[in-house]
Motif scaffolding. Structure first.
Motif, PDB file in Angstrom:
ATOM      1  N   TYR B  27       0.811  -1.227   0.000  1.00  0.00           N
ATOM      2  CA  TYR B  27       0.000   0.000   0.000  1.00  0.00           C
ATOM      3  C   TYR B  27       0.840   1.270   0.000  1.00  0.00           C
ATOM      4  CZ  TYR B  27      -4.124  -2.870   0.282  1.00  0.00           C
ATOM      5  OH  TYR B  27      -5.091  -3.768  -0.021  1.00  0.00           O
ATOM      6  N   ARG B  28       2.163   1.119  -0.225  1.00  0.00           N
ATOM      7  CA  ARG B  28       2.988   2.320  -0.451  1.00  0.00           C
ATOM      8  C   ARG B  28       2.528   3.018  -1.721  1.00  0.00           C
ATOM      9  NH1 ARG B  28       8.574   1.519  -1.856  1.00  0.00           N
ATOM     10  NH2 ARG B  28       8.083  -0.703  -1.942  1.00  0.00           N
ATOM     11  N   ALA B  29       2.201   2.206  -2.746  1.00  0.00           N
ATOM     12  CA  ALA B  29       1.829   2.771  -4.043  1.00  0.00           C
ATOM     13  C   ALA B  29       0.552   3.591  -3.929  1.00  0.00           C
ATOM     14  CB  ALA B  29       1.661   1.659  -5.071  1.00  0.00           C
ATOM     15  N   VAL B  30      -0.399   3.109  -3.087  1.00  0.00           N
ATOM     16  CA  VAL B  30      -1.642   3.866  -2.915  1.00  0.00           C
ATOM     17  C   VAL B  30      -1.328   5.214  -2.283  1.00  0.00           C
ATOM     18  CG1 VAL B  30      -3.855   3.913  -1.714  1.00  0.00           C
ATOM     19  CG2 VAL B  30      -3.033   1.779  -2.711  1.00  0.00           C
ATOM     20  N   GLU B  31      -0.508   5.174  -1.246  1.00  0.00           N
ATOM     21  CA  GLU B  31      -0.179   6.434  -0.552  1.00  0.00           C
ATOM     22  C   GLU B  31       0.531   7.384  -1.499  1.00  0.00           C
ATOM     23  OE1 GLU B  31       1.862   5.457   3.072  1.00  0.00           O
ATOM     24  OE2 GLU B  31       0.119   4.338   3.806  1.00  0.00           O
ATOM     25  N   LYS B  32       1.496   6.831  -2.254  1.00  0.00           N
ATOM     26  CA  LYS B  32       2.266   7.686  -3.155  1.00  0.00           C
ATOM     27  C   LYS B  32       1.360   8.286  -4.236  1.00  0.00           C
ATOM     28  CE  LYS B  32       6.241   7.712  -6.233  1.00  0.00           C
ATOM     29  NZ  LYS B  32       7.233   6.908  -6.952  1.00  0.00           N
ATOM     30  N   PRO B 100      -3.417 -11.539  -2.431  1.00  0.00           N
ATOM     31  CA  PRO B 100      -4.579 -10.816  -2.960  1.00  0.00           C
ATOM     32  C   PRO B 100      -4.442  -9.301  -2.840  1.00  0.00           C
ATOM     33  CG  PRO B 100      -5.115 -11.834  -0.845  1.00  0.00           C
ATOM     34  CD  PRO B 100      -3.791 -12.377  -1.264  1.00  0.00           C
ATOM     35  N   HIS B 101      -3.700  -8.852  -1.828  1.00  0.00           N
ATOM     36  CA  HIS B 101      -3.604  -7.398  -1.651  1.00  0.00           C
ATOM     37  C   HIS B 101      -2.837  -6.722  -2.773  1.00  0.00           C
ATOM     38  CE1 HIS B 101      -5.688  -6.806   2.102  1.00  0.00           C
ATOM     39  NE2 HIS B 101      -5.171  -7.949   2.534  1.00  0.00           N
ATOM     40  N   ALA B 102      -1.995  -7.473  -3.483  1.00  0.00           N
ATOM     41  CA  ALA B 102      -1.305  -6.876  -4.637  1.00  0.00           C
ATOM     42  C   ALA B 102      -2.328  -6.437  -5.675  1.00  0.00           C
ATOM     43  CB  ALA B 102      -0.327  -7.890  -5.242  1.00  0.00           C
ATOM     44  N   LEU B 103      -3.366  -7.281  -5.875  1.00  0.00           N
ATOM     45  CA  LEU B 103      -4.409  -6.922  -6.830  1.00  0.00           C
ATOM     46  C   LEU B 103      -5.257  -5.769  -6.312  1.00  0.00           C
ATOM     47  CD1 LEU B 103      -6.064  -7.417  -9.370  1.00  0.00           C
ATOM     48  CD2 LEU B 103      -7.328  -9.180  -8.149  1.00  0.00           C
ATOM     49  N   ILE B 104      -5.620  -5.820  -5.022  1.00  0.00           N
ATOM     50  CA  ILE B 104      -6.457  -4.748  -4.460  1.00  0.00           C
ATOM     51  C   ILE B 104      -5.715  -3.415  -4.555  1.00  0.00           C
ATOM     52  CG2 ILE B 104      -7.753  -3.995  -2.427  1.00  0.00           C
ATOM     53  CD1 ILE B 104      -8.670  -6.733  -3.365  1.00  0.00           C
ATOM     54  N   GLU B 105      -4.429  -3.444  -4.206  1.00  0.00           N
ATOM     55  CA  GLU B 105      -3.642  -2.211  -4.252  1.00  0.00           C
ATOM     56  C   GLU B 105      -3.581  -1.687  -5.698  1.00  0.00           C
ATOM     57  OE1 GLU B 105       0.343  -2.593  -2.745  1.00  0.00           O
ATOM     58  OE2 GLU B 105       0.698  -0.442  -2.834  1.00  0.00           O
ATOM     59  N   GLY B 106      -3.311  -2.598  -6.620  1.00  0.00           N
ATOM     60  CA  GLY B 106      -3.273  -2.196  -8.030  1.00  0.00           C
ATOM     61  C   GLY B 106      -4.598  -1.623  -8.483  1.00  0.00           C
ATOM     62  N   MET B 107      -5.691  -2.224  -8.027  1.00  0.00           N
ATOM     63  CA  MET B 107      -7.012  -1.738  -8.410  1.00  0.00           C
ATOM     64  C   MET B 107      -7.246  -0.321  -7.909  1.00  0.00           C
ATOM     65  SD  MET B 107      -8.844  -3.806 -10.253  1.00  0.00           S
ATOM     66  CE  MET B 107     -10.587  -3.462 -10.102  1.00  0.00           C
ATOM     67  N   ILE B 108      -6.792  -0.043  -6.677  1.00  0.00           N
ATOM     68  CA  ILE B 108      -7.017   1.296  -6.122  1.00  0.00           C
ATOM     69  C   ILE B 108      -6.234   2.330  -6.937  1.00  0.00           C
ATOM     70  CG2 ILE B 108      -6.764   2.746  -4.073  1.00  0.00           C
ATOM     71  CD1 ILE B 108      -6.958   0.105  -2.410  1.00  0.00           C
ATOM     72  N   ALA B 144      -9.082  -0.553   6.886  1.00  0.00           N
ATOM     73  CA  ALA B 144      -7.860   0.236   7.075  1.00  0.00           C
ATOM     74  C   ALA B 144      -7.932   1.577   6.353  1.00  0.00           C
ATOM     75  CB  ALA B 144      -6.667  -0.562   6.573  1.00  0.00           C
ATOM     76  N   GLY B 145      -9.049   1.860   5.703  1.00  0.00           N
ATOM     77  CA  GLY B 145      -9.218   3.171   5.079  1.00  0.00           C
ATOM     78  C   GLY B 145      -8.661   3.288   3.681  1.00  0.00           C
ATOM     79  N   PHE B 146      -8.352   2.158   3.031  1.00  0.00           N
ATOM     80  CA  PHE B 146      -7.846   2.226   1.665  1.00  0.00           C
ATOM     81  C   PHE B 146      -8.965   2.160   0.630  1.00  0.00           C
ATOM     82  CE2 PHE B 146      -4.003   0.572   3.857  1.00  0.00           C
ATOM     83  CZ  PHE B 146      -3.164   1.623   3.528  1.00  0.00           C
ATOM     84  N   LEU B 147     -10.172   1.879   1.099  1.00  0.00           N
ATOM     85  CA  LEU B 147     -11.321   1.847   0.197  1.00  0.00           C
ATOM     86  C   LEU B 147     -12.452   2.598   0.890  1.00  0.00           C
ATOM     87  CD1 LEU B 147     -11.369  -1.863  -1.013  1.00  0.00           C
ATOM     88  CD2 LEU B 147     -11.099   0.130  -2.474  1.00  0.00           C
ATOM     89  N   GLY B 148     -13.431   2.988   0.096  1.00  0.00           N
ATOM     90  CA  GLY B 148     -14.566   3.694   0.673  1.00  0.00           C
ATOM     91  C   GLY B 148     -14.510   5.166   0.335  1.00  0.00           C
ATOM     92  N   LYS B 149     -15.061   5.981   1.248  1.00  0.00           N
ATOM     93  CA  LYS B 149     -15.110   7.421   1.001  1.00  0.00           C
ATOM     94  C   LYS B 149     -13.810   8.096   1.442  1.00  0.00           C
ATOM     95  CE  LYS B 149     -19.720   8.235   0.023  1.00  0.00           C
ATOM     96  NZ  LYS B 149     -19.683   7.831  -1.368  1.00  0.00           N
ATOM     97  N   ASN B 150     -13.370   9.060   0.686  1.00  0.00           N
ATOM     98  CA  ASN B 150     -12.256   9.925   1.068  1.00  0.00           C
ATOM     99  C   ASN B 150     -11.030   9.125   1.513  1.00  0.00           C
ATOM    100  OD1 ASN B 150     -10.834  12.220   1.556  1.00  0.00           O
ATOM    101  ND2 ASN B 150     -11.879  12.743   3.477  1.00  0.00           N
ATOM    102  N   ILE B 151     -10.485   8.344   0.590  1.00  0.00           N
ATOM    103  CA  ILE B 151      -9.381   7.448   0.917  1.00  0.00           C
ATOM    104  C   ILE B 151      -8.139   8.251   1.320  1.00  0.00           C
ATOM    105  CG2 ILE B 151      -7.870   5.640  -0.004  1.00  0.00           C
ATOM    106  CD1 ILE B 151     -10.208   5.007  -1.962  1.00  0.00           C
ATOM    107  N   LEU B 152      -7.595   7.959   2.482  1.00  0.00           N
ATOM    108  CA  LEU B 152      -6.390   8.610   3.012  1.00  0.00           C
ATOM    109  C   LEU B 152      -6.491  10.134   2.987  1.00  0.00           C
ATOM    110  CD1 LEU B 152      -3.654   6.410   1.276  1.00  0.00           C
ATOM    111  CD2 LEU B 152      -4.701   6.059   3.518  1.00  0.00           C
ATOM    112  N   GLY B 153      -7.712  10.630   3.138  1.00  0.00           N
ATOM    113  CA  GLY B 153      -7.891  12.077   3.178  1.00  0.00           C
ATOM    114  C   GLY B 153      -7.658  12.779   1.862  1.00  0.00           C
ATOM    115  N   SER B 154      -7.621  12.012   0.764  1.00  0.00           N
ATOM    116  CA  SER B 154      -7.332  12.635  -0.527  1.00  0.00           C
ATOM    117  C   SER B 154      -8.590  13.128  -1.228  1.00  0.00           C
ATOM    118  CB  SER B 154      -6.642  11.613  -1.448  1.00  0.00           C
ATOM    119  OG  SER B 154      -7.544  10.549  -1.695  1.00  0.00           O
TER     120      SER B 154
END
Lengths: 336, 458
Positions: B27-32, B100-108, B144-154
């Protein structure tokens, strides 16, 4: 209106509105260059692209991008571009591929034309004459299905079906609820209503008219007569169904109306869909106002019994004895 | 040791949980992406990486993304194609099962790049365990806040859904997949319009393979230029290869593109050679729908240069002497395997899986299967071989979707390269039922170029 687009099909140029398909552009030209269409039906949205008999070669994509298209394309679902050049009957590649498609369509077809009600007005039969082989290369048992009655007026003869999906689109778009679709997959897929009595709709009879082969037949006409022994006549009545304009073709044998169909244009498509009352229940001359004999092109076998005009061979015109022998026929031709 | 980008941490216990995955830099990629990059910059990185679609066609992913229409006020969708059903390919299932999280992260990250607020993972119906795994992973990511509304405050919202298919091979074709996802019969659509213009529910849609989407993660982490350094030429990055057949160590391997085929088959790091001390007869290099190659052409080009595992190198020689990368389903056949039987088996699959929409494929696949069945079981005729070639030519290129081509190519290529084995089945019908044709000359060194040309013409 937006700018017209210039498209050349087999060397004949025509200007058509943007968004027109190659097939419809060819139909505007008419004649031999019109690709045959087994599944496309201009009145049914979303039809076409499936049977692959209308494939053509696009030798020049457009004025802007003159590259040819890499594969043969289905002309019914490919829209024209300005400056496009299309080859249909002038391309051996297209004719080869088309005869391949016809062969594929026929390998599982029962070829029971002698007992099929559609014979004589069957698109597949015409296609087979033009592109088919004399002898099949398929040496296996053909797939078979049981016949199914769809309601009490229509019979589905799935063996003959080429899965054009026209009847599915008709059931979807013309009738107000779809109880008709495709089951299974691949060469074992079949048209079905699932529950056999389910098609009960004022317009369900139109599936008979849109069927390009003899898969959906009119049970009130089944085995009554061969179409080329009947005489088609345009007629109309004041139909009280709001969506039906009552304009039909009556098919006479002697004084009896054997069947009623919608009127078809030169490409075998109905002009307007008719209701089941007109189709199945009004089978007396007194129900109808007769307009005129239906125009049948002289290439059709239906014309062979009624409308053929005597065309004297050149040798007759030069030989007095022959002229005398054919006097009655010759008088007929000069009378018209 | 080749570089691993996707499967680097595959052997870490508990990598399928969010906690361990994050410890390993997940999930570094999502944050970045969400915090420091704009969607267009993400697309630009993917373009720079040269990533090519891993589902089979090898179309550049960044290019596909940039074709996506972006009309105002219309939703856009990202759909992940996890309907992996090509015989010989099982890499996506492996990836989804173990990481599986590699796919979820890529999807985000990918959904963010495309501006999609709803994304789907369409999983083949038979993969029930994987569906459960993905749903669990999505729930973890959401908590963990990586999906849903307002992801990571972005301010970016994303809902991710897993949809189970019905198990049809044809639903791996992108437009059939979209039809199926809409709840309809899985028939491929007629293109154009392409999904980038009118896809799911008539909205612009991108459909990507599981591996393509997972590969976006290392691209964002390390940058597109860094990713492009791995691999060879236009085949950048790493590729998951599902190795199966008569190999010492079948399984899923991550390779750097450009690895010599010989090394892949024989080195102990990868497949470890042919099982039971047999010799290699033939390979199908990219899943059942790519042309089959005899051993000599698998390892070397017609001119004797070594063949590499890359999109270009596998396709070297065109249909005459080459094959394709496909989806990376690498099947090896040893000297005891019967090519006729294998071809029949593939045809049986395509016959079963043809959707029946367009005539050449519906009728032709059945025809091919029946003729091959006759040949394999000793009732064939010499003319059947040319009949097969002719029928496959009539199917190829005349269908709505590539399934027709996929059914025709294995048959045409098997006859092109293994014609003598087909003929043997006709000449020796009873012998062919009890014994094998064997290796014959399929592994012999390739003849000189002049002879090769002559053979092509015959």
């Amino acid at each position: 209106m937006a700018d017209l687009m210039k498209v050349t099909i087999d060397g004949i140029t025509v200007e058509v509105a943007p968004g027109t398909s190659i097939l419809n552009a060819a139909r505007q030209i008419g004649g031999d260059i019109v690709p045959p269409a087994m599944c496309y039906y201009s009145k049914l949205e979303g039809s076409g692209g499936k049977c692959r008999t209308c494939i053509v070669k696009v030798s020049k994509g457009s004025e802007k991008d003159p590259r040819p298209m890499p594969k043969l394309v289905a002309s019914c679902r490919t829209t024209v571009m300005d400056g496009m050049e299309v080859q249909n009957i002038t391309s051996p590649e297209v004719l080869e591929a088309r005869s391949g498609v016809v062969e594929m369509l026929l390998i599982n077809h029962p070829l029971d034309c002698p007992v099929c009600d559609q014979a004589g007005e069957c698109d597949l039969q015409n296609l087979g004459y033009e592109h088919g082989l004399q002898k099949t290369r398929y040496e296996f048992e053909r797939r078979t299905f049981d016949r199914i009655d769809i309601g009490d007026k229509i019979q589905l003869h799935m063996n003959r079906c080429i899965l054009c999906y026209r009847c599915v689109f008709t059931a979807d778009q013309i009738t107000n609820k779809r109880v008709h679709g495709i089951l299974n997959r691949g060469d074992h897929s079949e048209i079905s209503t699932y529950i056999q009595t389910a098609v009960d709709n004022d317009f369900s009879g139109n599936v008979i008219d849109v069927c390009p082969v003899g898969a959906l037949t009119d049970k009130t006409f089944r085995f009554k007569n061969r179409v080329w022994f009947t005489k088609p006549v345009d007629a109309h009545r004041n139909c009280d169904h709001e969506k039906c304009n009552g304009q039909v073709t009556l098919w006479y044998k002697g004084a009896d109306v054997l069947r009623v169909t919608a009127r078809k244009d030169q490409f075998g498509e109905v002009e307007s869909f008719i209701c089941n009352t007109c189709r199945f229940e009004k089978k007396a001359t007194s129900d109808w106002n007769i307009e005129q004999p239906t125009h049948i092109p002289d290439t059709s076998v239906i014309a062979s019994n009624h409308y053929e005009t005597f065309k004297p061979l050149p040798v007759i015109m030069e030989n007095l004895a022959l002229q005398k022998a054919n006097q009655v026929e010759l008088e007929k031709t000069s009378k018209f | 040791m080749g570089r691993k980008l996707l499967l680097e941490h595959i052997n870490v216990p508990g990598i399928n949980t969010l906690e361990v995955y994050r410890q390993k830099g997940g999930y570094r990629a999502v944050e970045k992406a969400l915090k420091t990059l704009t969607p267009d910059e993400v697309v630009e990185e993917v373009k720079k990486s040269g990533l090519r679609g891993r589902g089979g066609a090898g179309f550049p992913t960044g290019m596909k993304w940039s074709f996506l229409a972006k009309p105002e006020g219309v939703a856009r969708y990202l759909v992940c194609n996890a309907d992996e059903s090509e015989p010989g390919t099982f890499k996506d299932r492996y990836l989804m099962t173990y990481i599986p999280h590699a796919l979820i992260e890529g999807m985000i990250v990918s959904s963010f790049a495309l501006g999609a607020n709803t994304s789907y993972i369409y999983v083949r119906g038979e993969m029930m365990p994987q569906i459960r795994i993905l749903e669990k992973a999505i729930a973890e990511a959401k908590a963990a806040g990586f999906l849903g509304k307002n992801i990571l405050g972005s301010g970016y919202d994303l809902e991710l859904y897993v949809q189970s298919g019905g198990g049809a091979y044809i639903c791996g074709e992108e437009t059939a997949l979209l039809e199926s996802l809409e709840g309809k019969r899985g028939n491929p659509r007629i293109k154009p319009p392409f999904p980038a213009i009118a896809g799911l529910y008539g909205c612009p849609t991108v459909v990507n393979n599981v591996e393509s989407i997972a590969a976006v993660v290392p691209i964002i982490n390390d940058g597109g230029d860094e990713y492009a350094k791995v691999g060879i030429g236009r085949s950048t990055g790493t590729k998951l290869i599902s190795a199966s057949g008569n190999l010492v160590k079948p399984g899923v391997y991550e390779i750097e593109l450009g690895l010599p085929v010989e090394e892949f088959i024989y080195s102990d790091e990868y497949c470890g050679g042919i099982a039971n001390g047999k010799r290699l007869k033939a390979t199908v290099a990219g899943g059942s729908s790519v042309p089959i190659l005899p051993a000599n052409l698998t390892l070397k080009y017609a001119n004797g240069e070594p063949r590499l595992m890359s999109y270009e190198s596998l396709a070297e020689g065109g249909f005459a002497t080459g094959t394709m990368m496909g989806s990376g389903g690498f099947i090896a056949f040893d000297e005891d395997q019967c090519i006729v039987r294998n071809t029949w088996n593939f045809s049986r699959f395509y016959h079963h899986e043809s959707c029946g929409q367009c005539s050449p494929c519906r009728e032709g696949t059945g025809w091919l299967e029946k003729v091959l069945h006759r040949l394999e079981f000793g009732h064939g005729k010499m003319s059947d071989i040319d009949l097969l070639v002719d029928v496959s030519k009539k199917i190829e290129g005349n269908t709505i979707c590539p399934l027709g081509d996929a059914a025709a190519w294995p048959v045409a290529s098997a006859i092109r390269h293994f014609r003598d084995e087909f003929e043997w089945h006709v000449k020796e019908p009873s012998k062919s039922q009890t014994s094998n044709y064997g290796l014959a000359n399929y592994a012999n060194p390739i003849e000189k170029k002049e002879e090769e040309v002559k053979q092509d013409n015959s």
